[in-house]
Design an enzyme around this catalytic site. Structure first.
Site, short mmCIF file in Angstrom:
data_model
loop_
_atom_site.label_atom_id
_atom_site.label_comp_id
_atom_site.label_asym_id
_atom_site.label_seq_id
_atom_site.Cartn_x
_atom_site.Cartn_y
_atom_site.Cartn_z
N ARG A 126 0.99 -1.17 -0.05
CA ARG A 126 0.07 0.13 -0.01
C ARG A 126 0.91 1.33 -0.14
O ARG A 126 1.94 1.31 0.75
CB ARG A 126 -1.03 -0.09 1.37
CG ARG A 126 -2.01 -1.17 1.05
CD ARG A 126 -2.95 -1.26 1.87
NE ARG A 126 -3.99 0.01 1.90
CZ ARG A 126 -4.89 0.10 2.79
NH1 ARG A 126 -5.05 -0.58 3.80
NH2 ARG A 126 -5.57 1.19 2.66
N SER A 171 -7.83 11.72 2.46
CA SER A 171 -7.44 10.73 3.28
C SER A 171 -7.51 11.29 4.56
O SER A 171 -6.72 11.98 5.21
CB SER A 171 -6.33 10.04 2.85
OG SER A 171 -5.71 9.37 3.92
N GLN A 173 -6.59 9.33 7.14
CA GLN A 173 -5.32 8.72 7.49
C GLN A 173 -4.06 9.68 7.36
O GLN A 173 -3.27 9.83 8.19
CB GLN A 173 -5.05 7.42 6.82
CG GLN A 173 -5.83 6.41 7.14
CD GLN A 173 -5.59 5.10 6.34
OE1 GLN A 173 -4.93 4.99 5.94
NE2 GLN A 173 -6.59 4.04 6.81
N ASP A 319 -15.37 3.06 2.77
CA ASP A 319 -15.21 1.77 2.97
C ASP A 319 -16.22 0.90 2.79
O ASP A 319 -16.11 -0.32 2.76
CB ASP A 319 -14.92 1.60 4.70
CG ASP A 319 -13.50 2.16 4.88
OD1 ASP A 319 -12.56 2.17 3.98
OD2 ASP A 319 -13.47 2.71 6.29
N LYS A 346 -6.80 -0.01 -1.60
CA LYS A 346 -7.12 -0.34 -0.36
C LYS A 346 -6.47 -1.60 -0.03
O LYS A 346 -5.77 -2.17 -0.65
CB LYS A 346 -8.79 -0.33 -0.16
CG LYS A 346 -9.40 1.33 -0.29
CD LYS A 346 -9.13 1.90 1.18
CE LYS A 346 -9.80 3.32 1.15
NZ LYS A 346 -9.05 4.08 2.23
N ARG A 350 -10.23 -2.92 -4.85
CA ARG A 350 -11.52 -3.04 -4.60
C ARG A 350 -12.45 -3.14 -5.81
O ARG A 350 -13.63 -3.56 -5.70
CB ARG A 350 -12.06 -2.37 -3.38
CG ARG A 350 -11.57 -2.79 -1.98
CD ARG A 350 -12.05 -1.95 -0.80
NE ARG A 350 -11.62 -2.94 0.40
CZ ARG A 350 -11.56 -2.36 1.51
NH1 ARG A 350 -11.97 -1.18 1.87
NH2 ARG A 350 -11.17 -3.02 2.53
N ARG A 391 -13.32 -6.74 3.64
CA ARG A 391 -14.62 -6.02 3.44
C ARG A 391 -15.19 -7.01 2.19
O ARG A 391 -16.65 -6.81 2.12
CB ARG A 391 -14.61 -4.55 3.14
CG ARG A 391 -14.12 -3.71 4.59
CD ARG A 391 -14.50 -2.46 4.28
NE ARG A 391 -13.79 -1.80 5.68
CZ ARG A 391 -14.15 -1.73 6.88
NH1 ARG A 391 -15.21 -2.65 7.28
NH2 ARG A 391 -13.30 -1.01 7.69
C1 S3P Z 1 -9.50 5.29 8.03
C2 S3P Z 1 -9.60 6.10 7.04
C3 S3P Z 1 -10.09 5.65 5.51
C4 S3P Z 1 -10.43 4.32 5.67
C5 S3P Z 1 -9.81 3.37 6.73
C6 S3P Z 1 -9.96 3.79 8.03
C7 S3P Z 1 -9.24 6.11 9.21
O1 S3P Z 1 -8.68 5.35 4.94
O2 S3P Z 1 -10.54 3.68 4.41
O3 S3P Z 1 -10.49 2.22 6.74
O4 S3P Z 1 -9.38 5.44 10.28
O5 S3P Z 1 -8.72 7.18 9.30
P1 S3P Z 1 -8.26 6.95 3.77
O6 S3P Z 1 -8.32 7.91 4.86
O7 S3P Z 1 -6.78 6.44 3.32
O8 S3P Z 1 -9.24 7.00 2.92
#
Ligand code: S3P
Length: 435
Positions: A126, A171, A173, A319, A346, A350, A391
């Site tokens: 990833r 994102s 994250q 998700d 992901k 997906r 998923r």
């Molecule tokens: C998440 C953010 C999402 C999501 C992941 C959990 C998080 O990813 O797909 O399952 O907890 O911040 P991205 O922010 O990379 O889209």
């Protein structure tokens, strides 16, 4: 269960009853992280006992944080303060969790010691440049494998400085990695997003007492404050509820209640899409739990029709596309998904994995670079592969409930990363599924 474990799913009948679903994965990760660097003792209730979130807890144990697990779904995190973590004597294994690795990259970039973050086969493929590059702009030093892939070697002792930065992709994250690095940075860190994403990091930082200004598409904080331990009450994970929302919608005669589901507006885009397709989903007992909106959802069977999924809700249901694809396969007419290229990076690609799975069951799916066009129709039995993506496995199990014959689903062990106990709950509701 071995890595090659599989399920047999058979056509199902009406779903009924009330389900209590496991805790939110995003909130569980963050509660451990902030609890670890807070002052005092954080008690987490409703912690997701998934492999992803347990991996994060293990990482903090390696970094010198004492974490007790008095009962399932409960953690007591003895915070060590912002500067109390210590070097681990081994690699930090994030398992399957992109959230774990990306948020930890930000948090560890501000430490005085070196760390190495690694993950399983899926996580090792990833993209991490999306955090490495903006963190480097803050002064972090992170090495990766060629192509920006894990493992990540994070060099300690870097002097971080606040930046004003627009995230390269929608994102949470990436945003969260920058905010966590910002705790350790000199000056102000500002993160801007073209498409707002889930704001759990912002909400939780505020709840732990760190001054932060935020709103849709914007977050701003100053380094050098302190976090004070709190109790965290984790709501049930909307993304886990999503499989049951769609299953009850698809199976004639169903009426299913899902208790205390997290309803953060940045997570519930699927409800908007399904309602536009004709779904009957009622929200009852709307209330607040631990600073998050929650509600009980009551889902009744309804026939669906295809739609063009609005691109502006894509981040709010990022998700949920595997299960949305299943709803689309069972809807009358055509559903078009676009603006969702993120799905390709992901836990699996997906778009490709769901297209292959639904085609194997007789559904026409045309892939787009950033989505797919799905033509609703009858599903037949067959053999499908989740490619180790939790998923996808659960979505295909729901699809099988509407198939004309049994469906064999390969490579389902990773369901435990986000939803241990899925098979038992699915059977409790009335789904036909066995391992
Ligand atoms: C998440 C953010 C999402 C999501 C992941 C959990 C998080 O990813 O797909 O399952 O907890 O911040 P991205 O922010 O990379 O889209």
């Amino acid at each position: 269960m071995s890595a090659a474990a599989g399920w047999i799913a058979a056509p199902g009948t009406a779903l009924s009853g009330t389900l209590q679903l496991p805790g939110d994965k995003s909130i569980s990760h963050r509660a451990v992280m902030l609890g670890a660097i807070a002052e005092g003792t954080t008690r987490i209730r409703g912690f997701l006992e998934g492999e992803d979130t347990r991996a994060t807890a293990r990482v903090f144990s390696q970094l010198g944080v004492r974490i007790e697990a008095p009962s399932a779904g409960e953690r007591i995190v003895h915070g060590v303060g912002l500067h109390g973590l210590r070097a681990a004597d081994a690699i930090l294994d994030c398992g399957n969790a992109g959230t774990g690795m990306r948020l930890l990259a930000g948090l560890l970039a501000g430490q005085s010691f070196d760390s190495t973050l690694a993950g399983d086969e899926s996580l090792s493929r990833r993209p991490m440049r999306r955090v490495i590059e903006p963190l480097a702009a803050m002064g972090a030093r992170i090495d990766s494998e060629p192509g920006g892939l894990p493992p990540l070697r994070i060099h300690g002792g870097a002097r971080l400085r606040g930046v004003d930065i627009a995230t390269p992709v929608a994102s949470a994250q990436v945003k969260s990695a920058l905010l966590l690095a910002g705790l350790y940075a000199d000056g102000e860190t500002v993160v801007r997003e073209a498409h707002p994403t889930r704001d759990y990091t912002e909400r939780m930082l505020a709840a732990f007492g760190w001054p932060i200004a935020y709103g849709p598409g914007f977050a701003c904080l100053q380094g050098g404050q302190r976090l004070t331990a709190i109790d965290v009450d984790v709501p049930a994970d909307f993304s886990s509820a999503a499989f049951f929302i769609v299953a009850a919608t698809l199976l004639p005669g169903s009426r299913l209640r899902l208790a205390s589901i997290g309803m953060n507006p940045r997570r519930t885009g699927l409800l908007e899409a399904l309602r536009a397709m004709g779904a009957d989903i009622r929200e009852e007992n709307r209330r607040e739990q631990g600073g998050e909106p929650v509600a009980d959802l009551v889902v009744s069977h309804a026939p669906l029709h295809g739609i063009d999924v609005p691109e502006d809700i894509v981040p709010d249901m990022i998700d949920e596309f595997p299960i949305l694809f299943v709803a689309a396969a069972c809807a009358k007419g055509r559903t078009r998904v676009s603006g969702a290229a993120e799905l390709r990076v992901k836990e699996s690609d997906r778009i490709a994995t769901m297209a292959a799975g639904l085609r194997a069951l007789g559904i026409r799916v045309d892939e787009l670079p950033d989505g797919a066009v799905i033509e609703g129709g009858p599903l037949r039995g067959g053999t499908v592969d989740s490619h180790g993506d939790h998923r996808i496995a659960m979505s295909l199990a729901v699809a099988a409930q509407r198939a004309e014959g049994a469906v064999s689903i390969a490579d389902v062990a990773n369901v435990a990363t986000s939803f241990p106990g899925f098979v038992a709950l699915a059977r409790q509701a009335g789904m036909q599924l066995r391992d």
